[in-house]
Scaffold this motif. Sequence first.
Motif, short mmCIF file in Angstrom:
data_model
loop_
_atom_site.label_atom_id
_atom_site.label_comp_id
_atom_site.label_asym_id
_atom_site.label_seq_id
_atom_site.Cartn_x
_atom_site.Cartn_y
_atom_site.Cartn_z
N LEU A 108 0.98 -1.21 -0.02
CA LEU A 108 0.00 0.21 0.12
C LEU A 108 0.75 1.35 0.08
O LEU A 108 0.61 2.30 -0.58
CB LEU A 108 -0.88 -0.07 1.17
CG LEU A 108 -2.22 1.04 1.15
CD1 LEU A 108 -2.80 1.03 0.18
CD2 LEU A 108 -2.76 1.08 2.63
N ILE A 109 1.92 1.06 0.66
CA ILE A 109 2.69 2.57 0.68
C ILE A 109 3.28 2.83 -0.52
O ILE A 109 3.62 4.03 -0.91
CB ILE A 109 4.13 2.22 1.57
CG1 ILE A 109 4.79 3.44 1.97
CG2 ILE A 109 5.04 1.04 1.21
CD1 ILE A 109 3.92 4.68 2.63
N ALA A 110 3.70 1.71 -1.45
CA ALA A 110 4.17 1.99 -2.82
C ALA A 110 2.99 2.29 -3.70
O ALA A 110 3.13 3.66 -4.32
CB ALA A 110 4.44 0.62 -3.42
N PHE A 111 1.58 2.08 -3.53
CA PHE A 111 0.57 2.69 -4.34
C PHE A 111 0.27 4.00 -3.90
O PHE A 111 0.11 4.87 -4.81
CB PHE A 111 -0.66 1.71 -4.34
CG PHE A 111 -0.27 0.52 -5.12
CD1 PHE A 111 -0.90 0.46 -6.42
CD2 PHE A 111 0.07 -0.81 -4.51
CE1 PHE A 111 -0.79 -0.80 -7.17
CE2 PHE A 111 0.18 -1.90 -5.27
CZ PHE A 111 -0.19 -2.20 -6.53
N THR A 112 0.43 4.30 -2.67
CA THR A 112 -0.20 5.52 -2.36
C THR A 112 1.10 6.75 -2.37
O THR A 112 0.78 7.73 -2.26
CB THR A 112 -0.47 5.58 -0.49
OG1 THR A 112 0.41 5.13 0.31
CG2 THR A 112 -1.80 4.94 -0.67
N LEU A 113 2.18 6.22 -2.72
CA LEU A 113 3.21 7.20 -2.83
C LEU A 113 3.39 7.47 -4.56
O LEU A 113 3.90 8.49 -4.76
CB LEU A 113 4.62 6.57 -2.63
CG LEU A 113 5.03 6.83 -1.18
CD1 LEU A 113 6.56 6.13 -1.03
CD2 LEU A 113 5.08 8.20 -0.98
N THR A 167 -5.38 3.60 -3.37
CA THR A 167 -4.95 4.61 -4.49
C THR A 167 -5.63 5.49 -4.73
O THR A 167 -5.27 6.59 -5.28
CB THR A 167 -4.64 3.45 -5.45
OG1 THR A 167 -3.59 2.35 -4.95
CG2 THR A 167 -3.95 4.09 -6.63
N VAL A 168 -7.16 5.35 -5.03
CA VAL A 168 -8.03 6.14 -5.43
C VAL A 168 -7.94 7.69 -4.41
O VAL A 168 -8.05 8.50 -4.88
CB VAL A 168 -9.41 5.61 -5.32
CG1 VAL A 168 -10.51 6.76 -5.40
CG2 VAL A 168 -9.37 4.58 -6.45
N VAL A 169 -7.92 7.06 -3.07
CA VAL A 169 -7.84 8.32 -1.94
C VAL A 169 -6.75 8.93 -2.20
O VAL A 169 -6.72 10.29 -2.11
CB VAL A 169 -7.93 7.47 -0.66
CG1 VAL A 169 -7.85 8.86 0.31
CG2 VAL A 169 -9.34 7.28 -0.59
N ALA A 170 -5.52 8.37 -2.49
CA ALA A 170 -4.26 9.14 -2.68
C ALA A 170 -4.24 9.94 -3.93
O ALA A 170 -3.51 11.03 -3.76
CB ALA A 170 -3.13 8.04 -2.92
N PHE A 171 -5.12 9.71 -4.91
CA PHE A 171 -5.33 10.75 -5.95
C PHE A 171 -6.28 11.41 -5.90
O PHE A 171 -6.76 12.42 -6.81
CB PHE A 171 -5.48 9.70 -7.31
CG PHE A 171 -4.12 9.23 -7.79
CD1 PHE A 171 -3.26 10.15 -8.77
CD2 PHE A 171 -3.63 7.94 -7.38
CE1 PHE A 171 -2.03 9.62 -9.12
CE2 PHE A 171 -2.03 7.51 -7.97
CZ PHE A 171 -1.56 8.29 -8.90
N LEU A 172 -7.03 11.84 -4.50
CA LEU A 172 -7.92 12.71 -4.72
C LEU A 172 -7.61 14.02 -4.90
O LEU A 172 -6.57 14.56 -4.60
CB LEU A 172 -8.33 12.51 -3.03
CG LEU A 172 -9.71 11.68 -2.82
CD1 LEU A 172 -10.01 11.87 -1.31
CD2 LEU A 172 -10.85 11.87 -3.53
N PRO A 173 -8.33 14.94 -5.87
CA PRO A 173 -7.95 16.20 -6.01
C PRO A 173 -7.98 16.98 -4.85
O PRO A 173 -8.65 16.79 -3.73
CB PRO A 173 -9.00 16.69 -7.03
CG PRO A 173 -9.64 15.47 -7.70
CD PRO A 173 -9.53 14.41 -6.58
N PRO A 221 -7.32 14.24 8.05
CA PRO A 221 -6.03 13.50 8.13
C PRO A 221 -6.46 12.11 7.97
O PRO A 221 -5.58 11.24 7.48
CB PRO A 221 -5.64 13.66 9.57
CG PRO A 221 -6.31 15.00 9.64
CD PRO A 221 -7.61 15.05 9.44
N LEU A 222 -7.75 11.58 8.33
CA LEU A 222 -8.01 10.20 8.11
C LEU A 222 -8.57 9.66 6.78
O LEU A 222 -8.22 9.02 5.99
CB LEU A 222 -8.83 9.62 9.14
CG LEU A 222 -8.19 9.65 10.45
CD1 LEU A 222 -9.43 9.34 11.37
CD2 LEU A 222 -7.08 8.67 10.63
N ILE A 223 -9.63 10.88 6.33
CA ILE A 223 -10.23 10.63 5.09
C ILE A 223 -9.51 10.67 3.80
O ILE A 223 -9.56 9.99 2.96
CB ILE A 223 -11.82 11.29 4.97
CG1 ILE A 223 -12.53 10.73 6.13
CG2 ILE A 223 -12.47 10.99 3.72
CD1 ILE A 223 -13.64 11.73 6.29
N ALA A 224 -8.43 11.65 3.88
CA ALA A 224 -7.73 12.05 2.87
C ALA A 224 -6.33 11.27 2.58
O ALA A 224 -5.46 11.80 1.82
CB ALA A 224 -7.59 13.71 2.63
#
Length: 427
Positions: free
Chosen positions: A134-139, A379-385, A398-401
């Motif tokens: 997950l850390i790789a995808f969210t980075l 991954t979707v949340v990581a790319f939130l505008p 801090p949690l949701i985003a």
Amino acid sequence: MEFTYGIDDRPGPASLLIFGLQWLAVSVPAILIIGKVVAGLYGGSAIPYLQKLFLLTALVLLVQLYLGHKLPLVIGPATVLLIGVLASLDAGFGAINASLLVGGLLLAGTAAAGLFEYLKRLFTPRVITVVLMLIAFTLAPVILNLITDGGGTVPATHTFLFALAFALILFIANGFLKGIWKSTLALWAIILGTLAYVVLFGAVPLPPEGTALLAFPGDLLAPLAIPDIGVLAAFLICFLALAINDLGSIQSVGGLLAADKMGERVNRGVTVTGLGNALAGLTGVIGPVNFSLSPGVIAATGCASRFALVPAGVALALMAASPLAIGYLGSIPGPVIGVVLAYVMAAQIAAGLMLGQESSAVRTFDEGLIIGVPLLLGTVVAFLPAAVAAGFPATLRPLIANGFVVGIVAVLVLEHLVYRRRSENSG
């Protein structure tokens, strides 16, 4: 998974230096990326802020290796705290620093009391596999921003094509190189990639003339102010996310290396992280956290010795004493840093897949969902505008985003609530 050196093995001087440089090559970009963002919020020169951040990171890293979790885990600034800082700018930096101090002390006290031992059972092989990947995808958004960063002078299309070609060469080299050359590939990639970038696109910005070779920042202690309830509550939620991140990082590396006495390691490790964040509040920098990217480096080098990080910690402390060195490090082009991070993240994904296979974490469709859904959701949340993230309440942002936190919460719910009985029956 077999390693050349175990957790408590001491490599020879030459190997220790080589592996230390590898860890240093991973540590420096992480510190620079987040440190430069936060330093920009303070205004003025970023060098004094980065000096304090490098020094704090070095201190906490060395304490972790000898007194904390005693695992080969790299540390760096906590991204989740950056969200808290951005959400609390109106309160002033005195209130932000005080919130970091209070949050760090509460985190350290909770861990020292042994309460995190009860969370250990939550981290099954499937959960650890998700943490690793997950850390790789969210980075990914950070990597994307880096490889398209031309510093305002080079078109993003050009830097993207450069990064694409550079990444292809790097992965081909990883397939062909052996021994010492493969172990130090990330370091050589930074050096040669920077030279290639300069040749193709021109000189990168260098430190201003007159920058001192040796000097500590003038003000090591930062101002403190009593924070209001809203700011403190926002940071306490950030620290909850940080605790999940820290616990997940320690458990993921411990699970990968089959480390003993993980309960003690978790308590000591999170305690040191909490104290490090309290010290960050006193010095006015963003607090540290253990990074989950460590398994990628371990898998790439075959070295799981915690002592391999000691040279990296010492080097970080020496860099902190040199404004000139910090200035030059800040000149490494973003696309080069982005490609090296992508290389390490790919190795980490491979480590996660290997752990999942060795532990038979995925044997049914439902078990596949336990891993797949959190990865996709995170991954979707990581790319939130930014505009969407800004629409959430400040205390929940801090949690949701945060893609990492959302993914971890999702895998815990799926593993222990939604599919718990089916997973137990299949075991």
